[in-house]
Scaffold this active site. Sequence first.
Site, mmCIF file in Angstrom:
data_model
loop_
_atom_site.group_PDB
_atom_site.id
_atom_site.type_symbol
_atom_site.label_atom_id
_atom_site.label_comp_id
_atom_site.label_asym_id
_atom_site.label_seq_id
_atom_site.Cartn_x
_atom_site.Cartn_y
_atom_site.Cartn_z
ATOM 1 N N GLY A 1 5.624 3.205 0.867
ATOM 2 C CA GLY A 1 6.519 4.180 0.239
ATOM 3 C C GLY A 1 6.505 4.099 -1.270
ATOM 4 C CB SER B 1 -0.886 0.007 1.245
ATOM 5 O OG SER B 1 -0.092 0.315 2.378
ATOM 6 C CE LYS B 2 -1.316 6.835 -3.000
ATOM 7 N NZ LYS B 2 -2.739 6.516 -3.187
ATOM 8 N NE ARG B 3 -0.953 2.345 5.936
ATOM 9 C CZ ARG B 3 -1.343 1.112 6.169
ATOM 10 N NH1 ARG B 3 -0.677 0.358 6.999
ATOM 11 N NH2 ARG B 3 -2.417 0.613 5.565
#
Length: 437
Positions: A253, A249-251
């Site tokens: 990076g 996911s976006k988390r």
Amino acid sequence: MVRVRLAPSPTGTLHIGTARTAVFNWLYARRHGGEFVLRIEDTDKERSKSEYTSNILDGLSWLGIDWDAEPVIQSERVEQHRQAIQQLLDAGLAYRCYASEEELNAMREAQMASKQAPRYDNRHRNLSPEQEAAYQAEGRQATVRFRIDDSRSIQWNDLVRGAMSWSGADLGGDMVIARRAPADQIGDPLYNLVVVVDDAAMAITHVIRGEDHIANTAKQLLLYEALGLPLPAFAHTPLILNQEGRKLSKRDGVTSVSDFRGMGYTASALANYMTLLGWSPPEGMGERFSLAEAAKVFDFQRVNKAGARFDWDKLNWLNGQVLHELGAAELNRRLTPLWQEAGFETASRSQAWLEQLCELLGPSLTLLADGVEQARPFFETPSLKDDAQQQLQQPGAKEALKALLTSLSDEPLQAEQAKALLSDACKAADTERSFSG
Ligand code: GLU
């Protein structure tokens, strides 16, 4: 003829998961001499941006994925979507639901309080004409909902996952296919409906997409049936997981193709790596190949069902392989501008010298930019710390270094051997001192 599509939503940059879906679609089309087409799903007006469309198209081209025909723009087909909704309304397979947002929230809260899964309770499925008229007289707006029979069992043979079965009761009740609008109109058509209408209109034979769409596929199969449209085959590809085994996911990076590109990965390595994310090449093929090579052998039997864990080491290894394969002349062509940017004096060096340097650096590069720091000692005289400087000024230091040079061979040195060589060199130069700085 095989005709497959990628249907990205331009609400963000080209995500690695979408790019991998593109790769599998492209490989399947090319393997079967079919067509790979694009549909830009831009019906979410607020979140869709033309710069994202450009980012997606650029990213695909950069990866070496070409598409047949002009991309279809979904928002330009809204009349066809509305016609399909009207067809379902006329056939009694869809109806207007006047339930307000507040009423639906209250319904969900009550379900949660009694530990039931939230679902629409089909409350407006069988309104009498009088009830409808009363809601309209109140000025209520209506969504359009498609009837889902709870007793239905929905089955398909997934090209990756085999026999699939889904119960109508698990689809959340009658499904909204058009957003709220005045009751004499049809509001904005929604995802599951438009995808079915568009895939059928585009004569898509195989829908290849991520496994997060499996529940949508169950709903879409019911819509194909209700609209009397021919069914495509379905293939649901495994998700890409991060190193902890959770969905990337976006988390995490770096998730966009443009991020990887910005970090210095080559298109060839990234495309190669994405093919390996969920697909195992046949015996003997190895792991380093081009998309064209993979397209000769790609099939769904070798696509894994389990999620594919992202492996930076493998991507780095592949990138190193690609850089190494470029050869010294091409590497020089790519590195020289980076060296110049770093302020290295390349103009006074001969082409042959620069290429020789590339030959030397090639095997140890992971990213092209690594070639800047690794080349620094060849362009700049290293600055020495004070203690090193002092040591070099010791009597016998020069002689010891000379002796050391003559005893070095091409073989790589282990720390122990290096120590022994140093001490021999010091002895040979007749100095008691050993170098440590
Ligand atoms: N626009 C959808 C997405 O990006 C397409 C899904 C599909 O392939 O049907 O997830």
